[in-house]
Design an enzyme around this catalytic site. Sequence first.
Site, mmCIF file in Angstrom:
data_model
loop_
_atom_site.group_PDB
_atom_site.id
_atom_site.type_symbol
_atom_site.label_atom_id
_atom_site.label_comp_id
_atom_site.label_asym_id
_atom_site.label_seq_id
_atom_site.Cartn_x
_atom_site.Cartn_y
_atom_site.Cartn_z
ATOM 1 N N HIS A 260 0.842 -1.193 0.000
ATOM 2 C CA HIS A 260 0.000 0.000 0.000
ATOM 3 C C HIS A 260 0.882 1.250 0.000
ATOM 4 C CE1 HIS A 260 -3.911 -1.933 1.794
ATOM 5 N NE2 HIS A 260 -3.399 -2.623 0.779
ATOM 6 N N GLU B 44 0.943 3.927 1.801
ATOM 7 C CA GLU B 44 1.491 4.378 3.090
ATOM 8 C C GLU B 44 2.659 3.499 3.546
ATOM 9 O OE1 GLU B 44 -1.699 3.606 2.311
ATOM 10 O OE2 GLU B 44 -3.061 4.296 3.877
ATOM 11 N N CYS C 143 -6.173 1.912 5.819
ATOM 12 C CA CYS C 143 -6.775 0.620 6.163
ATOM 13 C C CYS C 143 -6.201 0.166 7.513
ATOM 14 C CB CYS C 143 -6.434 -0.387 5.062
ATOM 15 S SG CYS C 143 -4.722 -0.958 5.120
ATOM 16 N N CYS D 42 -2.276 -0.224 7.441
ATOM 17 C CA CYS D 42 -1.529 1.032 7.356
ATOM 18 C C CYS D 42 -1.707 1.865 8.621
ATOM 19 C CB CYS D 42 -1.935 1.815 6.114
ATOM 20 S SG CYS D 42 -1.450 0.964 4.602
HETATM 21 ZN ZN LIG Z 1 -3.392 0.287 3.655
#
Ligand SMILES: [Zn+2]
Length: 165
Positions: A66, A68, A96, A99
């Site tokens: 992801h 981040e 999410c 993260c």
């Molecule tokens: Zn994430």
Amino acid sequence: MTFQHDNESIQRLTYTDEYWMRQAIEEARKAEAIGEVPIGAVIVRDDQIIGRGHNLRESTRDSTAHAEMIAIREASSSLEAWRLLNCTLYVTLEPCPMCAGAIVQSRVPRVVFGTRDPKAGCGGTLMNLLQEPRFNHRADVLEGVLQEECAQLLTSFFRRLRNKL
Ligand SMILES: [Zn+2]
């Protein structure tokens, strides 16, 4: 009448949360350009980007790739520290659970996100892992910066995807 701007006041005008969110949007566009869901992040310290990332889940076949996570790794490597003190993380979509967990683990003091994620958002939508009082770290959270642009990136990406099917 004369107008004088010293460098400091010009800098304050330039480096707003919107300015950095635009950099995160640029990252999201890099993801979009290679067929990835357009989500981007930057980490800023002392008016400088020390980490950037965009979603690479498909290209790397890695569910942890992801925006981040990638930005956090880059920032830690640039600071040579796992604690991201005095940093702000800007991300186009609400983090999410993974993260948000990484943000807490790396002690990021401030998070700015663009648009909410009704399916995975853990910055206040489904739960708020960024400000859980039982954890040993909480972040300041600001949401809604360039919200429409951040959301539009995602809706047009998924619309195009549906049209292809
Ligand atoms: Zn994430």
